[in-house]
Design an enzyme around this catalytic site. Structure first.
Site, PDB file in Angstrom:
ATOM      1  N   HIS A   1       5.714  -7.634  -0.849  1.00  0.00           N
ATOM      2  CA  HIS A   1       4.852  -6.591  -0.283  1.00  0.00           C
ATOM      3  C   HIS A   1       3.592  -7.210   0.316  1.00  0.00           C
ATOM      4  O   HIS A   1       2.869  -7.961  -0.346  1.00  0.00           O
ATOM      5  CB  HIS A   1       4.468  -5.595  -1.385  1.00  0.00           C
ATOM      6  CG  HIS A   1       3.732  -4.391  -0.881  1.00  0.00           C
ATOM      7  ND1 HIS A   1       4.366  -3.292  -0.338  1.00  0.00           N
ATOM      8  CD2 HIS A   1       2.409  -4.112  -0.830  1.00  0.00           C
ATOM      9  CE1 HIS A   1       3.471  -2.390   0.014  1.00  0.00           C
ATOM     10  NE2 HIS A   1       2.266  -2.868  -0.258  1.00  0.00           N
TER      11      HIS A   1
ATOM     12  N   ASP B   1       0.069  -6.215   2.279  1.00  0.00           N
ATOM     13  CA  ASP B   1      -0.885  -5.199   2.707  1.00  0.00           C
ATOM     14  C   ASP B   1      -1.667  -5.727   3.899  1.00  0.00           C
ATOM     15  O   ASP B   1      -2.389  -6.722   3.792  1.00  0.00           O
ATOM     16  CB  ASP B   1      -1.835  -4.855   1.555  1.00  0.00           C
ATOM     17  CG  ASP B   1      -1.142  -4.023   0.502  1.00  0.00           C
ATOM     18  OD1 ASP B   1      -0.555  -2.992   0.865  1.00  0.00           O
ATOM     19  OD2 ASP B   1      -1.165  -4.410  -0.680  1.00  0.00           O
TER      20      ASP B   1
ATOM     21  N   GLY C   1       1.456  -4.944  -8.798  1.00  0.00           N
ATOM     22  CA  GLY C   1       0.185  -5.610  -8.527  1.00  0.00           C
ATOM     23  C   GLY C   1      -0.523  -6.018  -9.792  1.00  0.00           C
ATOM     24  O   GLY C   1       0.112  -6.442 -10.768  1.00  0.00           O
TER      25      GLY C   1
ATOM     26  N   ASP D   1       3.152   2.679  -4.606  1.00  0.00           N
ATOM     27  CA  ASP D   1       2.206   1.601  -4.335  1.00  0.00           C
ATOM     28  C   ASP D   1       0.835   1.980  -4.884  1.00  0.00           C
ATOM     29  O   ASP D   1       0.169   2.866  -4.354  1.00  0.00           O
ATOM     30  CB  ASP D   1       2.140   1.360  -2.817  1.00  0.00           C
ATOM     31  CG  ASP D   1       1.269   0.169  -2.453  1.00  0.00           C
ATOM     32  OD1 ASP D   1       0.840  -0.576  -3.356  1.00  0.00           O
ATOM     33  OD2 ASP D   1       1.029  -0.011  -1.235  1.00  0.00           O
TER      34      ASP D   1
HETATM   35  C1  DX5 Z   1      -3.499  -0.884  -2.008  1.00  0.00           C
HETATM   36  C2  DX5 Z   1      -2.572  -1.973  -2.502  1.00  0.00           C
HETATM   37  C3  DX5 Z   1      -2.636  -1.963  -3.992  1.00  0.00           C
HETATM   38  C4  DX5 Z   1      -2.075  -3.108  -4.756  1.00  0.00           C
HETATM   39  C5  DX5 Z   1      -1.400  -2.690  -6.011  1.00  0.00           C
HETATM   40  O1  DX5 Z   1      -3.393  -0.532  -0.758  1.00  0.00           O
HETATM   41  O2  DX5 Z   1      -1.258  -1.859  -2.013  1.00  0.00           O
HETATM   42  O3  DX5 Z   1      -2.092  -0.766  -4.383  1.00  0.00           O
HETATM   43  O4  DX5 Z   1      -1.215  -3.911  -4.057  1.00  0.00           O
HETATM   44  O5  DX5 Z   1      -1.888  -3.308  -7.079  1.00  0.00           O
HETATM   45  P1  DX5 Z   1      -2.598  -2.595  -8.353  1.00  0.00           P
HETATM   46  O6  DX5 Z   1      -1.593  -2.694  -9.473  1.00  0.00           O
HETATM   47  O7  DX5 Z   1      -3.789  -3.434  -8.598  1.00  0.00           O
HETATM   48  O8  DX5 Z   1      -2.929  -1.177  -8.008  1.00  0.00           O
HETATM   49 ZN    ZN Z   2       0.591  -1.573  -0.035  1.00  0.00          ZN
END
Ligand code: DX5
Ligand code: ZN
Length: 231
Positions: free
Chosen positions: A39, A41, A209, A187
């Site tokens: 994944h 971002d 995450g 997510d």
């Molecule tokens: C936000 C990201 C987060 C992250 C997830 O846009 O996509 O949501 O990767 O990790 P945690 O577990 O820290 O929410």
């Molecule tokens: Zn994301």
């Protein structure tokens, strides 16, 4: 057997949460452990108040790994960026990249999704916590994956927005009702406590995450095994 009981839940490690100073070794380990997606971002500092990963990293990952990329565009101009990431995310994998756009960021999301499909990517939509999923029902027919943001977009380490589980439930019911087969991804704050509720609501891809896979109290291998054992 219904789709809900037969599906295998997938794990998509969130690379913004990985060890950015040892990213190659970290991703090697995640791929070796059996990550189903990687994944990524992509933030532009406009749609969300943050900046993260970008084109060069995506290109390098696509060239090195066969694990499909799960590219989440948190940008306010997806028509500019979707074709760029479809190109640099293609790499050598036999499986195409999944590219998700937030449909409210473009006037004609059906056109953006059709262009993604045309370029060989899996077209996907990402639903913000404030959005009603029913507003995007027509897009589901041309969507391979629906990403449900279970926190507000932009940062790791936030707390679940609880009603987003209703969005997951709605999408699972709509998939049955419409006879479609898109994947439902969650997510944000996919934590040890929240995973059972998310999977119970119908999630079949987990963006892992800081709240699970990158939990600093255990090794990557221990966290991955713990997550798999819950699914
Ligand atoms: C936000 C990201 C987060 C992250 C997830 O846009 O996509 O949501 O990767 O990790 P945690 O577990 O820290 O929410
Ligand atoms: Zn994301």
């Amino acid at each position: 057997m219904s789709a809900a009981t037969s599906r295998r839940v997938k794990i998509s490690p969130s690379l913004m949460c990985a060890d950015l100073l040892a990213l190659g070794a970290d991703v090697d380990e995640l791929v070796g452990l059996g990550a189903d997606y990687l994944h990524l971002d992509i933030m532009d500092g406009h749609y969300v108040p943050n900046l993260t990963l970008g084109t060069d990293l995506v290109r390098r990952l696509a060239a090195r790994y066969t694990t499909p990329l799960d590219i989440h565009l948190m940008v306010d101009d997806p028509d500019r960026w979707a074709p760029v990431f479809a190109e640099c995310g293609g790499g050598g994998s036999p499986l195409p990249p999944v590219i998700s756009i937030h449909p409210e960021t473009t006037w004609h999301p059906a056109r953006t999704l059709a262009a993604l499909a045309q370029s060989g990517a899996v077209p996907a939509i990402a639903i913000d916590p404030a959005q009603q999923p029913a507003a995007f029902e027509y897009l589901l027919e041309i969507t391979g994956l629906v990403l449900v943001m279970t926190v507000n977009p932009g940062y790791a380490g936030q707390t679940l927005v609880p009603w987003t589980l209703r969005t997951v439930e709605w999408l699972a019911a709509a998939r049955e009702r419409l006879g479609l087969d898109y994947e439902i991804e969650v997510d944000g704050n996919v934590s040890w406590d929240n995973v059972p509720r998310m999977v119970g609501a119908g999630a079949d891809v987990l963006v892992a995450g800081t709240s699970s896979l990158f939990d600093p109290s255990m090794s990557r291998a221990e966290a991955f095994a713990k997550l798999r054992a819950m699914l």
